[in-house]
Design a protein around this motif. Structure first.
Motif, PDB file in Angstrom:
ATOM      1  N   SER A  39     -28.371  45.203   8.917  1.00  0.00           N
ATOM      2  CA  SER A  39     -28.936  44.133   8.109  1.00  0.00           C
ATOM      3  C   SER A  39     -29.376  44.684   6.765  1.00  0.00           C
ATOM      4  CB  SER A  39     -30.099  43.475   8.839  1.00  0.00           C
ATOM      5  OG  SER A  39     -31.084  44.428   9.110  1.00  0.00           O
ATOM      6  N   GLY A  40     -29.182  43.867   5.743  1.00  0.00           N
ATOM      7  CA  GLY A  40     -29.542  44.283   4.399  1.00  0.00           C
ATOM      8  C   GLY A  40     -28.475  45.112   3.712  1.00  0.00           C
ATOM      9  N   CYS A  41     -27.265  45.166   4.289  1.00  0.00           N
ATOM     10  CA  CYS A  41     -26.228  45.988   3.683  1.00  0.00           C
ATOM     11  C   CYS A  41     -25.437  45.225   2.639  1.00  0.00           C
ATOM     12  CB  CYS A  41     -25.286  46.531   4.744  1.00  0.00           C
ATOM     13  SG  CYS A  41     -24.215  45.261   5.442  1.00  0.00           S
ATOM     14  N   GLY A  42     -25.725  43.914   2.497  1.00  0.00           N
ATOM     15  CA  GLY A  42     -25.049  43.131   1.468  1.00  0.00           C
ATOM     16  C   GLY A  42     -23.847  42.356   1.967  1.00  0.00           C
ATOM     17  N   LYS A  43     -23.620  42.363   3.282  1.00  0.00           N
ATOM     18  CA  LYS A  43     -22.428  41.677   3.791  1.00  0.00           C
ATOM     19  C   LYS A  43     -22.556  40.155   3.660  1.00  0.00           C
ATOM     20  CE  LYS A  43     -24.005  42.111   8.649  1.00  0.00           C
ATOM     21  NZ  LYS A  43     -25.419  42.405   8.375  1.00  0.00           N
ATOM     22  N   SER A  44     -23.745  39.632   3.970  1.00  0.00           N
ATOM     23  CA  SER A  44     -23.918  38.181   3.849  1.00  0.00           C
ATOM     24  C   SER A  44     -23.917  37.756   2.392  1.00  0.00           C
ATOM     25  CB  SER A  44     -25.222  37.738   4.516  1.00  0.00           C
ATOM     26  OG  SER A  44     -25.093  37.812   5.907  1.00  0.00           O
ATOM     27  N   THR A  45     -24.521  38.580   1.539  1.00  0.00           N
ATOM     28  CA  THR A  45     -24.514  38.276   0.108  1.00  0.00           C
ATOM     29  C   THR A  45     -23.083  38.215  -0.403  1.00  0.00           C
ATOM     30  OG1 THR A  45     -26.559  39.513  -0.004  1.00  0.00           O
ATOM     31  CG2 THR A  45     -25.544  38.930  -2.090  1.00  0.00           C
ATOM     32  N   THR A  46     -22.267  39.164   0.045  1.00  0.00           N
ATOM     33  CA  THR A  46     -20.870  39.170  -0.373  1.00  0.00           C
ATOM     34  C   THR A  46     -20.185  37.879   0.072  1.00  0.00           C
ATOM     35  OG1 THR A  46     -20.893  41.556  -0.064  1.00  0.00           O
ATOM     36  CG2 THR A  46     -18.736  40.514  -0.282  1.00  0.00           C
ATOM     37  N   ASP A 152      -8.369  21.859   6.680  1.00  0.00           N
ATOM     38  CA  ASP A 152      -7.327  22.806   6.277  1.00  0.00           C
ATOM     39  C   ASP A 152      -7.691  23.541   5.005  1.00  0.00           C
ATOM     40  OD1 ASP A 152      -5.405  22.724   8.188  1.00  0.00           O
ATOM     41  OD2 ASP A 152      -4.509  20.884   7.402  1.00  0.00           O
ATOM     42  N   PRO A 153      -8.791  24.269   5.009  1.00  0.00           N
ATOM     43  CA  PRO A 153      -9.201  24.915   3.771  1.00  0.00           C
ATOM     44  C   PRO A 153      -8.333  26.136   3.481  1.00  0.00           C
ATOM     45  CG  PRO A 153     -10.657  25.570   5.529  1.00  0.00           C
ATOM     46  CD  PRO A 153      -9.668  24.620   6.131  1.00  0.00           C
ATOM     47  N   LYS A 154      -8.499  26.679   2.282  1.00  0.00           N
ATOM     48  CA  LYS A 154      -7.751  27.881   1.921  1.00  0.00           C
ATOM     49  C   LYS A 154      -8.244  29.068   2.735  1.00  0.00           C
ATOM     50  CE  LYS A 154      -6.461  26.959  -2.849  1.00  0.00           C
ATOM     51  NZ  LYS A 154      -6.869  27.188  -4.241  1.00  0.00           N
ATOM     52  N   ALA A 155      -9.515  29.066   3.070  1.00  0.00           N
ATOM     53  CA  ALA A 155     -10.063  30.206   3.815  1.00  0.00           C
ATOM     54  C   ALA A 155     -11.276  29.772   4.618  1.00  0.00           C
ATOM     55  CB  ALA A 155     -10.453  31.313   2.850  1.00  0.00           C
ATOM     56  N   PHE A 156     -11.516  30.497   5.698  1.00  0.00           N
ATOM     57  CA  PHE A 156     -12.742  30.312   6.473  1.00  0.00           C
ATOM     58  C   PHE A 156     -13.692  31.447   6.165  1.00  0.00           C
ATOM     59  CE2 PHE A 156      -9.839  28.580   9.935  1.00  0.00           C
ATOM     60  CZ  PHE A 156     -10.075  27.271   9.579  1.00  0.00           C
ATOM     61  N   LEU A 157     -14.971  31.111   6.025  1.00  0.00           N
ATOM     62  CA  LEU A 157     -15.995  32.148   5.919  1.00  0.00           C
ATOM     63  C   LEU A 157     -16.905  31.966   7.123  1.00  0.00           C
ATOM     64  CD1 LEU A 157     -16.906  31.753   2.149  1.00  0.00           C
ATOM     65  CD2 LEU A 157     -15.134  33.175   3.180  1.00  0.00           C
ATOM     66  N   MET A 158     -17.155  33.021   7.843  1.00  0.00           N
ATOM     67  CA  MET A 158     -18.018  32.900   9.015  1.00  0.00           C
ATOM     68  C   MET A 158     -19.156  33.899   8.922  1.00  0.00           C
ATOM     69  SD  MET A 158     -15.332  32.246  12.015  1.00  0.00           S
ATOM     70  CE  MET A 158     -13.863  31.265  11.707  1.00  0.00           C
TER      71      MET A 158
END
Lengths: 393, 277
Positions: A39-46, A152-158
């Protein structure tokens, strides 16, 4: 269907904190990519920057070759699944899934057809007219997925979509998510802090720490060739054992005894200009109970004797924990790893070694055991900056 | 077990009855007084011996009461509307945004809520007289808004804080503009909160006596609580108790119906802000 390119993307908050720094990732069309890290590594921010929920301070984000930095989330045509699912509590399952289509002014018939299709895929048919409040965690999670796939989006973000489920359901949903993604073939960016999810789901995994990308590669590449101590310790469960060692006269002096360098390792270490003091990394699964091996195999490897401190029998394997005499490996990287992953079991008496032995092993707690390992499987790291000294070009 | 449980039940029932009697006897007394004839007014009977609607007929035939009722409704409704609209915007900002001066705003509104209103009556009186607001509707609406706003902001920001921020993000990702996200996701979820706040603010304005008596001088803006104190009999010696009681019942009934009707929503509203989950 889209290619997503992060080009030196940086996020700096107004108070000066650097959340994400110079991230370069090219996500191919249809690829399933995992952002993983403590946590806090910036993955969610990215992820939020790709979504458009956070501004990009510096760098460029391109979707299908077009710069989208300034575009609002709604104009990026990406769908997102949130950790909390973020279902609209006042709408039925059907209305929840239809919401993005209604906003896009799709005609009623098409909306109905698409919602029914998605419900069939996700096995939600009989729940369409219920409210999210009356659904179980797994069902809510599927509704959240449904809301993402209907348009049908261009991409999924999870964003950690499975972390609110209990362990069993999580494993089950993990396979469904993987199947769904293969079936739809939609570019997917998936954020998790769980290395098992990262290893099992992704085509490629991006390991992040402190806003910096540590390594990008296939799960197997990260496991076989970690570029530094952090990745080595983060990927793999139980995690890699680290021991301090000195490199002299073609052999390694470790708390486990002298370990001869194989030709392969010697060449790699020389190419990397290895210092005298190094850290040796050994994965638990590269150990074995010496009793179970024939003589040729035993001769090929290194055997040491130690007392089994704790033995965990998993049925399929046995995890044996040993305490080894000598110094604990120290490195700034290892300290942050321990702090960030919460593994702070500091032992005063010496380094602890975790080994994964075959279920046939006769090891039992408190008894001495001859343990064998393959010296060609070891990793060497520079204690100063944590980089690997055994990297295959 | 069974006996101790029934014993506990009996104890609770007793306590409940005591509380109910304590709270309701004065109200029932007023109702009883309002139905008594002038002659039996002081007979010390709880239940009137002679029932009459005369008191009610009297108050609705005097222009004084009807005009006061109109003032009360008008002033309370306008003050409630403005306070709730302003309060909604302020509370949303407080719950969602990080803006400079946020803590000061919250602190000042708390200060206003704690400030003794009595101490402001005299300065307000002087100010309103020199501004020409004395004895007008705005002359009451303005102070009502001032004192209702902290209440509105506090209740509403608790509500907005309850609405997960991710819902707004989800709406954005689903293709909603900020206005659409507010209208189709946030507003429906906040509706019970807005409603509860409106009722609380309305009751506050409706019941106020202090400002109503101090900042008005004629029937043109006098509200019912103030007007009641000006009720008098047709002669100096006539006792207006019956008509005052009738008027008190008339202005209490709408509030009671209101609260009973929306009871569940108000209770849900008052508690949902207090406890998470």
């Amino acid at each position: 269907m889209a290619e997503i390119v992060l080009d030196k993307v940086t996020k700096r908050y107004p108070d000066g904190a650097l959340a994400v720094s110079d991230v370069d990732i090219t996500i191919a069309d249809g690829e399933f990519i995992i952002l993983v890290g403590p946590s806090g590594c910036g993955k969610s921010t990215t992820l939020n920057m790709i979504a458009g929920l956070e501004d990009i301070t510096d760098g460029e984000l391109r979707i299908d070759g077009q710069r989208v930095n300034e575009r609002a989330p709604k104009d990026r045509d990406i769908a997102m699944v949130f950790q909390s699912y973020a279902l609209y509590p006042h709408m039925s399952v059907r209305e929840n899934m239809a919401f993005p289509l209604r906003l896009a002014h799709v005609d009623k018939e098409t909306i109905n057809r698409k919602v029914e299709d998605a419900a069939r895929i996700l096995d939600l048919g009989q729940h369409l007219d219920r409210k999210p409040g009356n659904l179980s965690g797994g069902q809510r999670q599927r509704v959240a997925m449904g809301r993402a796939i209907v348009r049908d989006p261009k991409a999924f973000l999870m964003d950690e979509p499975l972390s609110n489920l209990d362990a069993k359901l999580r494993v089950q949903m993990r396979t469904s998510v993987a199947k769904l993604q293969r079936r739809l073939g939609t570019t997917t960016v998936y954020v998790t802090h769980d290395q098992t999810e990262a290893m099992t789901l992704g085509d490629r995994v991006v390991v992040m720490r402190g806003g910096l990308v540590q390594q990008i590669g296939s799960p197997q590449a990260l496991y076989d060739q970690p570029v530094n101590l952090f990745v080595a310790g983060f990927i793999g469960s139980p995690s890699m054992n680290f021991l301090p060692a000195t490199l002299a006269d073609g052999q390694l002096n470790t708390p486990l005894g002298a370990v001869p360098l194989t030709d392969r390792i010697r060449r790699l270490a020389e190419a990397a200009k290895a210092p005298r003091e190094v850290i040796v990394g050994l994965r638990p699964e590269h150990f074995e109970d010496a009793e179970l091996l024939d003589d040729t195999e035993r001769a090929r490897g290194v055997t040491f004797t130690a007392t089994v401190e704790v033995l965990e029998s998993m049925g399929s394997d046995k995890f044996a924990y040993f305490l080894v005499e000598g110094e604990t490996a120290t490195s700034a990287e290892l300290d942050t790893l321990a702090a960030e992953t919460g593994s702070t079991e500091m032992t005063d008496s010496g380094p602890q070694i975790v080994t994964r032995l075959s279920a046939a092993s006769a090891a039992h707690e408190g008894a001495e055991l001859d343990v064998w390992f393959d010296p060609d499987k070891l990793h060497l790291f520079d204690p100063g900056d944590g980089r690997t000294l055994t990297h295959v070009k | 077990m069974a006996t101790s449980q029934s014993g506990a039940k009996a104890r609770w029932a007793l306590i409940d009855v005591v509380v109910l009697v304590y709270a309701l006897v004065p109200v029932l007394w007023i109702v009883s007084l309002s139905f008594k004839t002038k002659e039996t007014l002081a007979d010390k009977n709880f239940i009137p011996r002679e029932w009459t609607w005369q008191n009610y007929a009297d108050i609705f035939t005097t222009n004084q009461f009807l005009r006061a009722l109109l003032n009360s409704v008008g002033i309370a409704v306008i003050a409630t509307l403005i306070a709730v609209v302003l309060g909604t915007m302020a509370a949303y900002a407080i719950a969602r945004l990080d803006f400079p001066g946020k803590r000061v705003l919250v602190g000042v509104s708390l200060l206003i809520a704690m400030f003794p209103q009595v101490s402001l009556v005299t300065p307000l009186f002087e100010m309103e007289r020199s501004l020409g607001l004395f004895d007008t509707w705005p002359g009451l609406i303005l102070p009502y808004i001032t004192f209702a706003l902290p209440l509105a902001i506090y209740t509403l920001s608790a509500f907005f804080r309850e609405i997960p921020w991710e819902l707004e993000k989800a709406a954005k990702m689903d293709g909603a503009t900020p206005a659409q996200a507010f209208r189709r996701v946030i507003a429906p979820l906040a509706a019970p909160g807005v409603f509860t706040t409106a009722i609380l603010v309305f009751i506050f304005c409706w019941n106020d006596f202090l400002f109503a008596i101090s900042l008005t001088s004629t029937t043109s803006s006098r509200t019912v609580p103030a007007a009641l104190s000006f009720f008098q009999g047709s002669s100096q010696f006539e006792d207006p108790t019956g008509t005052v009681s009738a008027a008190a019942v008339v202005i209490t009934v709408p509030i009671i119906l209101f609260v009973l009707f929306f009871q569940r929503r108000i209770v849900a509203g008052l508690t949902s802000g207090a406890v998470k989950g």
